[in-house]
Design an enzyme around this catalytic site. Structure first.
Site, short mmCIF file in Angstrom:
data_model
loop_
_atom_site.label_atom_id
_atom_site.label_comp_id
_atom_site.label_asym_id
_atom_site.label_seq_id
_atom_site.Cartn_x
_atom_site.Cartn_y
_atom_site.Cartn_z
N HIS A 144 -1.74 36.16 -20.70
CA HIS A 144 -2.08 35.18 -19.66
C HIS A 144 -1.56 33.76 -19.92
O HIS A 144 -2.32 32.79 -19.85
CB HIS A 144 -3.59 35.15 -19.42
CG HIS A 144 -4.06 36.25 -18.51
ND1 HIS A 144 -3.59 36.39 -17.22
CD2 HIS A 144 -4.93 37.27 -18.70
CE1 HIS A 144 -4.16 37.44 -16.66
NE2 HIS A 144 -4.97 38.00 -17.54
N HIS A 174 -1.38 41.29 -12.83
CA HIS A 174 -0.90 39.95 -12.51
C HIS A 174 0.63 39.88 -12.42
O HIS A 174 1.16 38.85 -11.99
CB HIS A 174 -1.42 38.93 -13.53
CG HIS A 174 -2.83 38.51 -13.26
ND1 HIS A 174 -3.17 37.34 -12.62
CD2 HIS A 174 -4.00 39.14 -13.52
CE1 HIS A 174 -4.49 37.26 -12.51
NE2 HIS A 174 -5.02 38.34 -13.06
#
Length: 315
Positions: free
Chosen positions: A64, A123
């Site tokens: 992330h 994502h």
């Protein structure tokens, strides 16, 4: 005739310079990213939807955009090509350096393609990362959306799953009621945005349920929850022993459920610079013994460092 994916000595020199540049905290130029994405797509397009992986290797969960922590991860786990890596997806969003993070991951993939596997996370999808930070970061750092478009094209080429030594099934999220056999993954067309339902969606979105059996509605709005009975049935019918996945924040960086047969690995310490969690990577040796290493955030300046608990379900 030389393989299209074989790097020339000039290519190797350029990639090594890019890796060094990124590690020094500089971003790549637009032209460097364009060239990198072209090479990466050539390599990734040769990989199947399910990668068969040999041990020893180190399995890593969500990153992330926490670039400093990714550098710390390599310090702890060992640098390529000395250590083989399997990353379970979610390289971008949330953190402030998704551009540097994915640039480095792709550079390492191009440089050491047989030493690192990059799976797709939920994502790695336009619909999600246009909202959760990656698009805005690309625009802020480059002044346009060209780099974002080039990176998001690459996302579609990332494999969906891996199997370690024919025994450990690996995917970003987990299982699907649409999947009885892992062979069904081979039939998917992965070069697309992630669908809102179905097998491809579930592989990247589902979560294990500790206390209930069967399939359940996911609070995320995509994928499913699955119980211990589903894990047992899936492993038995596919002649597998364990499931390794990421996708969920776990405070110690690792969590084992379903009689320790479903393992969640999360590799972004102090997630979002505020969650206070540890990160973890898992080394798997030739005998498939697992050695977990937990770590704290890398030291850095100008970032908040507070600790607070967050809900189990975090997009």
């Amino acid at each position: 005739m030389a393989s299209l994916n074989k790097l020339s000595s000039n290519d190797i020199g350029n990639i090594d310079r890019q890796i060094a540049k990124l590690k020094q905290g500089q971003i790549l130029t637009e032209s460097e990213i364009k060239s990198l994405c072209i090479k990466a797509k050539e390599i990734l397009s040769d990989e199947p939807n399910i990668i068969q992986v040999r041990a020893p290797l180190t399995i890593c969960g969500d990153i992330h955009g926490q670039f400093h922590d990714l550098i710390e991860l390599f310090q702890i786990g060992g640098n390529l090509p000395d250590t083989n890596y399997l990353f379970l997806g979610d390289y971008v969003d949330r953190g402030s350096q998704s551009v540097e993070t994915f640039s480095l991951m792709l550079s390492l993939k191009v440089r050491y393609k047989d030493r690192i596997v990059l799976l797709r996370g939920n994502h790695e999808n336009r619909e999600i990362n246009k909202v959760y930070g990656f698009y805005d970061e690309c625009f802020r750092k480059y002044g346009n959306e060209i780099v974002w478009k080039q990176f998001t094209e690459v996302f579609g080429y990332l494999p969906l799953s891996a199997i370690v030594e024919q025994q450990i099934f690996c995917a970003h999220g987990g299982l699907s009621p649409a999947m009885e056999s892992v062979d069904q993954i081979k039939q998917l067309n992965r070069v697309q945005d992630i669908p809102h339902e179905g097998l491809m969606c579930d592989l990247l979105w589902s979560d294990p349920e500790e206390t209930k059996n069967g399939w359940g509605i996911s609070p995320r709005g995509a994928g499913w929850t699955w119980g211990c009975d589903i894990t047992e049935k899936f492993l038995h019918s596919n002649k597998l022993k364990q499931i390794a996945r990421a996708h969920q924040l776990v405070m110690e960086g690792i969590q084992k459920v379903h009689n320790q047969k479903t393992i969640t690995i999360f590799s972004a310490p102090n997630y979002c610079y505020r969650c206070g969690n540890q990160a973890c990577i898992v080394e798997v040796d030739e005998q498939l013994r697992m050695n977990q290493t937990q770590f704290e955030p890398a030291p850095r300046e100008n970032e908040p460092h507070t600790t607070r608990r967050v809900p189990d379900y975090f997009l």
